[in-house]
Motif scaffolding. Structure first.
Motif, PDB file in Angstrom:
ATOM      1  N   ILE A  96       0.867  -1.192   0.000  1.00  0.00           N
ATOM      2  CA  ILE A  96       0.000   0.000   0.000  1.00  0.00           C
ATOM      3  C   ILE A  96       0.895   1.230   0.000  1.00  0.00           C
ATOM      4  O   ILE A  96       1.808   1.347   0.836  1.00  0.00           O
ATOM      5  CB  ILE A  96      -0.924   0.010   1.226  1.00  0.00           C
ATOM      6  CG1 ILE A  96      -1.781  -1.266   1.259  1.00  0.00           C
ATOM      7  CG2 ILE A  96      -1.813   1.247   1.235  1.00  0.00           C
ATOM      8  CD1 ILE A  96      -2.552  -1.453   2.556  1.00  0.00           C
ATOM      9  N   LEU A 112      -3.776   1.201  -3.181  1.00  0.00           N
ATOM     10  CA  LEU A 112      -3.523  -0.240  -3.165  1.00  0.00           C
ATOM     11  C   LEU A 112      -2.687  -0.602  -4.394  1.00  0.00           C
ATOM     12  O   LEU A 112      -3.156  -0.539  -5.526  1.00  0.00           O
ATOM     13  CB  LEU A 112      -4.844  -1.007  -3.170  1.00  0.00           C
ATOM     14  CG  LEU A 112      -4.769  -2.508  -2.899  1.00  0.00           C
ATOM     15  CD1 LEU A 112      -4.269  -2.786  -1.486  1.00  0.00           C
ATOM     16  CD2 LEU A 112      -6.132  -3.159  -3.127  1.00  0.00           C
ATOM     17  N   SER A 116      -5.067  -7.581  -2.391  1.00  0.00           N
ATOM     18  CA  SER A 116      -5.179  -7.960  -0.980  1.00  0.00           C
ATOM     19  C   SER A 116      -6.065  -9.189  -0.844  1.00  0.00           C
ATOM     20  O   SER A 116      -7.030  -9.375  -1.597  1.00  0.00           O
ATOM     21  CB  SER A 116      -5.780  -6.804  -0.171  1.00  0.00           C
ATOM     22  OG  SER A 116      -6.103  -7.215   1.141  1.00  0.00           O
ATOM     23  N   CYS A 125     -12.124  -0.519  -1.064  1.00  0.00           N
ATOM     24  CA  CYS A 125     -11.435   0.108  -2.197  1.00  0.00           C
ATOM     25  C   CYS A 125     -12.398   0.926  -3.059  1.00  0.00           C
ATOM     26  O   CYS A 125     -13.530   0.514  -3.326  1.00  0.00           O
ATOM     27  CB  CYS A 125     -10.746  -0.949  -3.045  1.00  0.00           C
ATOM     28  SG  CYS A 125      -9.271  -1.638  -2.266  1.00  0.00           S
TER      29      CYS A 125
END
Length: 546
Positions: A96, A112, A116, A125
């Motif tokens: 990140i 990002l 993930s 997100c």
């Protein structure tokens, strides 16, 4: 003044019983450190890492000590520079990136960089400019929802700042769901050099803090910013508190007690929090190398901390210890809230006059005038009570029986006591010397006389002749017609101060303008022609100076 060290020693002993001895505090910290290390592998297997923060982790066991936790997903790595991405393995690690450009100091956005495997991170997100950013609001709300559904114990949890708050054994506990970085933010790099220049801290502690990194918690610089995150130095602050000597730690504890029991007493929406107190202590330890942190000086250290807090509230600035550009009062302590908070701190005009005197001696005339004007306004407000007793003896029974709300609205005025061992401002040096010569350990000046004198001096230094002359006239009127606030025993020194000040208006020369004070004034003999009689004022006279 000799009683202050003895009183400080007594307070130190009492605080050791209330807060803990050095050995007790050390054992508490070691137990929590060991507990955290033992539980860490188990927590990682369960899908999260955590650490205790707040007062209990620092070593306090007060009745009001909070239970705070920080939790973050393992394998998620926050980087401060894109070159740091090479330090991690993808997809084992989720990278990140902190995007601090065009963000207020101490705040960031999180981009990002790699996928993930955490469902809450993915849910949070938001697509912006063809890139995925993690929304702080969605991240915080989703974690709260998950916490409530995980156990009936947390069903009543609610958002409080960046944390989810729940009640545990009649106490509120906070858990901050966040992400961690093992680097050091670019904005905080000057902090390292500042520590080395000021001599606090040691290189070992600095290195330990840098290795521990920092966290980013889900809260923006304003309530309506859903994408910003705040940089948190909780781990570093814990190590700073550990590096305090015990007197510094007890002063911090005393300040926390004072905040809870006095400043925020019966206040359901307190403005000042313990984090501001901790920040105040950090700055004072680092910047005031001359301050002696010892048991016999504990109360003086506490007073210095309190003066710094008053100053911050007055100017509306509380600089973050690691990123000073981040003014933590920027949103919370402004406007009418700031003015009300300032008026509540201490309530004693005489103490504020000492602060104004210090600022005048430091050539900060505008700042000194700000404090003087604030106090003059408080004295003139019709809804503010005034309690005055000469020579600083207050009616303790009256103050004890008075409700706190009325106490905070009561302006306490007491005589200004200057000890001859300390030169407070140059303009009163000769008066202090004469007091010493006459075997008087202190020079006592009525507070309203000092108020008018400081107005005159500050206006003169700023070359404001009109206001300087008006302040002199106000002082003259005070001495002639206000026998309540200028008692008979204080009129001698009061008239002497007034007699000095016409030099400002007549030839605009500074008080006692000689670079070296080679001669002291001799005690003149009173001539009957110099005596002035007044039924209300008693005998007063003006001294002719050589």
């Amino acid at each position: 003044m000799d009683h202050i060290p003895r009183l400080s020693d007594a307070v130190y002993v009492g605080l050791c019983h209330e807060i803990g001895s050095p050995t007790e505090v050390r054992i508490r910290r070691e137990v929590m450190d060991i507990e955290e290390e033992v539980r860490r592998p188990v927590n990682i297997m369960r899908g999260f890492e955590q650490m205790r923060s707040g007062s209990r982790r620092e070593g306090f066991r007060l009745r009001t000590s909070d239970e705070d936790w920080m939790c973050w997903p393992p394998g998620h790595k926050v980087i401060c520079d894109l070159s740091q991405i090479s330090l991690y393995r993808i997809p084992q690690h989720t990278v990140i990136f902190m995007e601090c450009d065009d963000r207020p100091p101490g705040f960031t956005r999180l981009e990002l960089i790699s996928p993930s495997n955490d469902p809450i991170v993915n849910f949070s997100c938001v697509l912006m400019n063809d890139e995925f950013y993690i929304s702080s609001t969605l991240f915080r709300d989703k974690h709260l929802q998950h916490l409530r559904s995980s156990n009936v114990f947390y069903a009543s949890s609610f958002n409080h700042g960046p944390c989810a708050t729940y009640v545990a054994v009649d106490k509120e506990a906070d858990v901050a769901f966040c992400v961690q970085s093992q680097h050091w933010p670019t904005k905080a790099l000057p902090w390292i050099q500042r520590c080395r220049q000021q001599g606090w801290l040691s290189e070992v502690v600095i290195s330990d803090i840098l290795r521990a990194g920092f966290h980013v918690v889900p809260i923006g610089s304003t309530p309506d910013d859903t994408m910003e995150w705040r940089i948190s130095f909780s781990k570093a602050e814990q190590k700073l508190v550990y590096s305090m000597n015990h007197c510094q730690f007890l002063c911090y504890g005393l300040f926390k007690i004072f905040l809870k029991e006095v400043i925020n007493f019966k206040n359901n929406t307190p403005i000042l929090c313990s984090y501001f107190i901790k920040t105040c202590i950090f700055w004072l330890i680092q910047n005031r190398n001359s301050l002696t942190w010892s048991p016999d000086n504990l109360l003086s250290c506490f007073w210095e901390c309190f003066k710094l807090l008053i100053h911050w509230v007055h100017i509306g600035e509380c600089p973050n210890f690691f990123i000073p550009e981040n003014n933590m009062f920027r949103v919370k302590v402004t406007g009418s809230v700031q003015a009300l908070t300032f008026s509540h701190l201490f309530g004693c005009v005489s103490d504020i006059l000492f602060l104004a005197m210090y600022l005048y001696g430091d050539c900060r005339y505008e700042h000194s005038l700000h404090y003087l004007q604030e106090e003059q306004e408080r004295l003139s407000q019709s809804n503010t009570g005034i309690m005055y007793n000469h020579y600083a003896f207050l009616d303790r029974q009256c103050m004890t029986e008075m409700p706190l709300g009325k106490k905070l609205k009561t302006v306490v005025i007491k005589d200004i006591t200057l000890f001859y061992k300390h030169i407070y401002i140059r303009e009163l040096e000769l008066e202090q010397r004469m007091s010493e010569k006459n075997n008087m350990p202190v020079l006592i000046i009525p507070p309203l006389v000092m108020l008018r004198m400081l107005f005159t001096l500050n206006h003169h230094k700023l070359r404001d002749t009109v206001r300087s002359q008006q302040s002199l006239q106000d002082l003259h009127t005070l001495l002639l017609y206000d026998s309540d606030n200028v008692p008979t025993e204080s009129r001698d020194i009061s008239w002497q101060i007034l007699d000095d000040e016409p030099e400002i208006t007549s030839d605009l020369k500074e008080f006692h303008s000689e670079p070296e004070l080679e001669e002291e004034r001799e005690e003149p003999e009173m001539d009957e022609l110099e005596l002035e009689s007044s039924e209300n004022l008693g005998p007063v006279y003006r001294r002719p100076y050589n």
